[in-house]
Design an enzyme around this catalytic site. Structure first.
Site, PDB file in Angstrom:
ATOM      1  N   ASP A 127       0.827  -1.198   0.000  1.00 21.34           N
ATOM      2  CA  ASP A 127       0.000   0.000   0.000  1.00 21.34           C
ATOM      3  C   ASP A 127       0.868   1.258   0.000  1.00 21.34           C
ATOM      4  O   ASP A 127       0.697   2.141  -0.836  1.00 21.34           O
ATOM      5  CB  ASP A 127      -0.948  -0.010   1.206  1.00 21.34           C
ATOM      6  CG  ASP A 127      -1.850  -1.233   1.186  1.00 21.34           C
ATOM      7  OD1 ASP A 127      -2.153  -1.705   0.080  1.00 21.34           O
ATOM      8  OD2 ASP A 127      -2.237  -1.730   2.255  1.00 21.34           O
ATOM      9  N   GLU A 186       0.570  -6.337  -5.381  1.00 22.82           N
ATOM     10  CA  GLU A 186       0.241  -5.451  -6.509  1.00 22.82           C
ATOM     11  C   GLU A 186       1.477  -4.746  -7.070  1.00 22.82           C
ATOM     12  O   GLU A 186       1.734  -4.773  -8.273  1.00 22.82           O
ATOM     13  CB  GLU A 186      -0.797  -4.409  -6.067  1.00 22.82           C
ATOM     14  CG  GLU A 186      -1.175  -3.458  -7.183  1.00 22.82           C
ATOM     15  CD  GLU A 186      -2.359  -2.574  -6.858  1.00 22.82           C
ATOM     16  OE1 GLU A 186      -3.269  -3.011  -6.130  1.00 22.82           O
ATOM     17  OE2 GLU A 186      -2.393  -1.424  -7.349  1.00 22.82           O
TER      18      GLU A 186
HETATM   19  O1  TRH Z   1       3.740  -6.037   0.316  1.00 24.04           O
HETATM   20  P1  TRH Z   1       2.764  -6.658  -0.560  1.00 24.04           P
HETATM   21  O2  TRH Z   1       2.350  -7.994  -0.162  1.00 24.04           O
HETATM   22  O3  TRH Z   1       1.549  -5.706  -0.715  1.00 24.04           O
HETATM   23  C1  TRH Z   1       0.260  -6.192  -0.814  1.00 24.04           C
HETATM   24  C2  TRH Z   1      -0.480  -5.558  -1.985  1.00 24.04           C
HETATM   25  O4  TRH Z   1      -0.239  -4.195  -2.141  1.00 24.04           O
HETATM   26  C3  TRH Z   1      -1.925  -5.789  -1.850  1.00 24.04           C
HETATM   27  O5  TRH Z   1      -2.633  -5.035  -2.821  1.00 24.04           O
HETATM   28  C4  TRH Z   1      -2.364  -5.371  -0.460  1.00 24.04           C
HETATM   29  O6  TRH Z   1      -3.709  -5.488  -0.349  1.00 24.04           O
HETATM   30  C5  TRH Z   1      -1.636  -6.256   0.542  1.00 24.04           C
HETATM   31  O7  TRH Z   1      -0.278  -5.959   0.443  1.00 24.04           O
HETATM   32  C6  TRH Z   1      -2.082  -5.998   1.957  1.00 24.04           C
HETATM   33  O8  TRH Z   1       3.365  -6.775  -2.069  1.00 24.04           O
HETATM   34  P2  TRH Z   1       3.603  -5.630  -3.136  1.00 24.04           P
HETATM   35  O9  TRH Z   1       2.340  -4.967  -3.528  1.00 24.04           O
HETATM   36  O10 TRH Z   1       4.385  -6.218  -4.178  1.00 24.04           O
HETATM   37  O11 TRH Z   1       4.494  -4.531  -2.393  1.00 24.04           O
HETATM   38  C7  TRH Z   1       5.803  -4.753  -2.007  1.00 24.04           C
HETATM   39  C8  TRH Z   1       6.555  -3.443  -2.033  1.00 24.04           C
HETATM   40  O12 TRH Z   1       7.845  -3.645  -1.463  1.00 24.04           O
HETATM   41  C9  TRH Z   1       6.790  -2.929  -3.445  1.00 24.04           C
HETATM   42  O13 TRH Z   1       6.664  -1.521  -3.458  1.00 24.04           O
HETATM   43  C10 TRH Z   1       8.226  -3.332  -3.735  1.00 24.04           C
HETATM   44  C11 TRH Z   1       8.824  -3.186  -2.380  1.00 24.04           C
HETATM   45  N1  TRH Z   1      10.075  -3.929  -2.128  1.00 24.04           N
HETATM   46  C12 TRH Z   1      11.212  -3.195  -1.933  1.00 24.04           C
HETATM   47  O14 TRH Z   1      11.199  -1.966  -1.981  1.00 24.04           O
HETATM   48  N2  TRH Z   1      12.373  -3.875  -1.676  1.00 24.04           N
HETATM   49  C13 TRH Z   1      12.440  -5.240  -1.617  1.00 24.04           C
HETATM   50  O15 TRH Z   1      13.535  -5.774  -1.387  1.00 24.04           O
HETATM   51  C14 TRH Z   1      11.244  -5.968  -1.866  1.00 24.04           C
HETATM   52  C15 TRH Z   1      11.290  -7.468  -1.829  1.00 24.04           C
HETATM   53  C16 TRH Z   1      10.077  -5.293  -2.103  1.00 24.04           C
END
Ligand code: TRH
Length: 398
Positions: free
Chosen positions: A23, A283
């Site tokens: 988010d 997402e």
């Molecule tokens: O963290 P998430 O599982 O987020 C999810 C979704 O947003 C979903 O819509 C929501 O409802 C749920 O959470 C509660 O996975 P997502 O969306 O891929 O977000 C991960 C974020 O972390 C993304 O902005 C990339 C970032 N990230 C880094 O910055 N560094 C890292 O090393 C990694 C692995 C991820």
């Protein structure tokens, strides 16, 4: 929160971190882009600064207000507070139907003209989204209307988040072997690991990672699986035999599992660009994997009554209707079919079709680019609403 009146437009984005990083990951990306590419004065209200700091290490978790890369970040502590009309931004966005403070809404109703109020929804490939995108929802008591804004995969939706310079940055990085090597060395990879088939793994804890590792151990060429700290920790620890902290690694058969640091967003993009296959989730990482132009497997966020399986199938229908191995593998990875991923054939079938999947990834990027990008589409929609409101006001005066 006072909008800078020297800037064309001011915008307030409210983000509640429900779970994980996605988010704030999406809101932070959107905020930066609106400020840097469109000159919008952005106020980002976020309730969990600790979580924010994991994807943006510059965050000061103790600051009520701070400037980060041109964005004013406020620690959104509670639903209280007193607001006046001159503090209200021109565009107000609530992310994922989070409730913005009542007093803020009351102050919005005092504004003349009323601010543009959008509810930015979650991403899904389901068709109903096209019918709901931009629908109005009048406030039951106040002279305010909120509009639904849906990201999506077609030109009848808001499109996907994509910075204007992203493609160029990716191409520049990928065509510079020294930059790639330096990046991977910084992530702790040995030269042998750099030369192997590299996979990044970001998934939810229930993913069948043990079965994946088993299939990869028996692969006929070397695979290095890069797992960010905190991801699939139990299985990774069982495999490596030590704590799953950055730097821990073990090779068994064809598979090396290496724990890498959880990095800032820009470096996470570089990780996706450096690997031959990416496992992503939620997402934001899901969308970044699409812009990486590499094969990816999506672990969708689980929902009640397996609603997420419907969403997964809707996406696969659009993305990989013609690539059976990818469909099957994705469904198995998400537990959406009876057959489990244990079957080593699943991996072999997917591996055999990787060249086809690479071609599809490039085509898909073209298709998605033609829908514009979420930030640009959102501002265009806001401008349309503003124009319509001005016209209505003009008619009333006339
Ligand atoms: O963290 P998430 O599982 O987020 C999810 C979704 O947003 C979903 O819509 C929501 O409802 C749920 O959470 C509660 O996975 P997502 O969306 O891929 O977000 C991960 C974020 O972390 C993304 O902005 C990339 C970032 N990230 C880094 O910055 N560094 C890292 O090393 C990694 C692995 C991820």
């Amino acid at each position: 929160m006072r909008p800078d009146k020297n800037q064309v437009t001011s915008l307030a984005l409210f983000c509640k971190v429900v779970d994980n990083y996605g988010d704030i990951g999406i809101c932070w990306r959107l905020s930066r882009q609106l400020q840097q590419e469109h000159g919008v004065a952005v106020s980002l209200w976020v309730d969990d600064l600790q979580c924010f700091r994991r994807i943006c290490p510059d965050v000061n978790v103790n600051a009520e207000q701070q400037q980060l890369q041109g964005v004013t970040v406020y620690h959104w502590r509670n639903q209280g507070g007193v607001y006046s009309a001159d503090e209200i931004a021109d565009i107000v966005i609530e992310f994922f139907a989070c409730d913005i403070p009542e007093a803020y809404i009351a102050a919005m109703a005092q504004c003349e003209p009323a601010p543009i109020w959008l509810n930015l929804e979650g991403l899904t490939a389901e068709e109903w989204v096209e019918g709901c995108h931009t629908l109005p929802s009048p406030h039951p008591r106040l002279p305010l209307t909120k509009y639904f804004f849906f990201p999506g995969f077609t030109d009848k939706t808001g499109g996907l988040l994509r910075e204007a310079a992203l493609d160029q940055q990716r191409q520049q990085f990928q065509s510079d072997p020294l930059a790639v090597t330096a990046f991977l060395a910084q992530m702790g990879l040995t030269p042998a690991e750099m030369a192997s088939f590299k996979v990044s793994l970001f998934c939810y804890p229930h993913a069948p990672v043990a079965a994946l590792f088993e299939a990869w151990q028996a692969n006929d060429t070397a695979i290095t699986c890069l797992v960010p700290e905190g991801v699939a920790s139990e299985v990774v620890e069982a495999y490596i035999g030590t704590l799953a902290i950055a730097g821990a690694a073990r090779t068994s058969g064809a598979l090396t599992v290496r724990v890498v640091p959880f990095v800032a967003q820009a470096d996470y993009d570089r990780l996706l660009w450096s690997c031959a296959l990416n496992f992503v989730r939620g997402e934001d990482s899901f969308v970044r994997a699409q812009w990486a132009g590499k094969p990816f497997i999506w672990h969708i966020y689980p929902q009640d009554e397996n609603l997420h399986h419907v969403k997964l199938r809707a996406f696969l229908q659009r993305y990989s209707a013609e690539i059976d191995s990818l469909n099957q593998y994705s469904l198995q990875w998400n537990g959406a079919v009876a057959q489990s991923i244990d079957a080593p054939e699943s991996w072999l079938l997917l591996q055999a079709e990787l060249p086809k999947i690479v071609r599809r990834a490039a085509q898909w990027q073209e298709q998605m680019r033609s829908n514009g990008d979420l930030a640009g589409n959102l501002l265009k929609f806001a401008a349309t609403l503003k124009g319509a409101a001005q016209e209505k006001q003009g008619k009333m005066r006339g």
